[in-house]
Design a protein around this motif. Sequence first.
Motif, PDB file in Angstrom:
ATOM      1  N   TYR A  35       8.141  -1.680  -1.108  1.00 50.27           N
ATOM      2  CA  TYR A  35       7.055  -2.635  -1.280  1.00 50.27           C
ATOM      3  C   TYR A  35       5.796  -1.877  -1.685  1.00 50.27           C
ATOM      4  CZ  TYR A  35       9.653  -6.147   1.475  1.00 50.27           C
ATOM      5  OH  TYR A  35      10.580  -7.035   1.945  1.00 50.27           O
ATOM      6  N   HIS A  41      -3.010  -9.354  -1.738  1.00 45.81           N
ATOM      7  CA  HIS A  41      -1.654  -9.654  -2.204  1.00 45.81           C
ATOM      8  C   HIS A  41      -0.608  -9.504  -1.109  1.00 45.81           C
ATOM      9  CE1 HIS A  41      -2.479 -10.076  -6.505  1.00 45.81           C
ATOM     10  NE2 HIS A  41      -3.391  -9.131  -6.329  1.00 45.81           N
ATOM     11  N   GLY A  42      -0.962  -9.000   0.014  1.00 50.44           N
ATOM     12  CA  GLY A  42       0.047  -8.761   1.038  1.00 50.44           C
ATOM     13  C   GLY A  42       1.017  -7.691   0.573  1.00 50.44           C
TER      14      GLY A  42
ATOM     15  N   PHE B  91       1.053 -10.686   9.256  1.00 49.01           N
ATOM     16  CA  PHE B  91       1.772 -11.158   8.084  1.00 49.01           C
ATOM     17  C   PHE B  91       2.953 -12.034   8.497  1.00 49.01           C
ATOM     18  CE2 PHE B  91      -0.291  -8.830   4.757  1.00 49.01           C
ATOM     19  CZ  PHE B  91      -0.770  -7.684   5.354  1.00 49.01           C
ATOM     20  N   PHE B 103      13.059 -10.585   0.832  1.00 49.26           N
ATOM     21  CA  PHE B 103      12.030 -10.982   1.778  1.00 49.26           C
ATOM     22  C   PHE B 103      10.777 -11.350   1.009  1.00 49.26           C
ATOM     23  CE2 PHE B 103      12.833  -9.958   6.314  1.00 49.26           C
ATOM     24  CZ  PHE B 103      14.124  -9.490   6.210  1.00 49.26           C
ATOM     25  N   PHE B 105       6.560 -12.061   1.650  1.00 46.67           N
ATOM     26  CA  PHE B 105       5.454 -11.927   2.587  1.00 46.67           C
ATOM     27  C   PHE B 105       4.268 -12.763   2.155  1.00 46.67           C
ATOM     28  CE2 PHE B 105       6.370  -8.561   5.664  1.00 46.67           C
ATOM     29  CZ  PHE B 105       7.555  -8.074   5.156  1.00 46.67           C
ATOM     30  N   GLY B 106       3.516 -13.243   3.137  1.00 42.65           N
ATOM     31  CA  GLY B 106       2.248 -13.869   2.853  1.00 42.65           C
ATOM     32  C   GLY B 106       1.167 -12.821   2.652  1.00 42.65           C
ATOM     33  N   THR B 107      -0.033 -13.286   2.368  1.00 45.54           N
ATOM     34  CA  THR B 107      -1.148 -12.385   2.080  1.00 45.54           C
ATOM     35  C   THR B 107      -1.845 -11.886   3.339  1.00 45.54           C
ATOM     36  OG1 THR B 107      -2.540 -14.309   1.739  1.00 45.54           O
ATOM     37  CG2 THR B 107      -1.601 -13.280  -0.227  1.00 45.54           C
TER      38      THR B 107
END
Lengths: 113, 115
Positions: A35, A41-42, B91, B103, B105-107
């Motif tokens: 990631y 943007h998370g 999160f 997966f 994810f939100g911000t």
Amino acid sequence: DAGITQSPRHKVTETGTPVTLRCHQTENHRYMYWYRQDPGHGLRLIHYSYGVKDTDKGEVSDGYSVSRSKTEDFLLTLESATSSQTSVYFCAISDSTGVNEQFFGPGTRLTVL
Amino acid sequence: AQKITQTQPGMFVQEKEAVTLDCTYDTSDPSYGLFWYKQPSSGEMIFLIYQGSYDQQNATEGRYSLNFQKARKSANLVISASQLGDSAMYFCAMREGTTGNQFYFGTGTSLTVIP
């Protein structure tokens, strides 16, 4: 704590240079993920792996490649780094049984000048 | 469309009070999992709580509980008796399907606990 390490933890590089980040796990988990985390943007998925030599693209895969030649190692390569790839990179792992929660490595802060 | 939406960029709560962090999700897969993670200022991601789409009861883990409203597609995190150490980014995340291949994810929501 899940055994996940990332190397290097910090790196500063110049635009156009290749960069490889390494994720190493000692949990024998099947799934591994890369990631990037940017403000606003998370976490966004770059690539993931569901087994040795089995990988697939995530949401933001352009400019990145990955390889997984052993269960325990997952490499992320920026073939020619750009300033837009300045970010914090997290590796995560999850198992194929139970809840499948992801366990995260400590992160790598990459700065591309 | 966003898979995970967290509409609260920042929240404040008084120490010892309860706080709810909002999360809505979007999926057409009947099998999914919902997760909450905490990221303190030190940067590590810490798994807090999990709710499966077929779970009948709301998940609880110590002071954390997940208010799961399936019809509304919401999975709010409730932290009871807030402590100063709860100050962090939180999160919400979703896994679609039953395996670990994707997966979302939100911000995130930044929570500050006030003494």
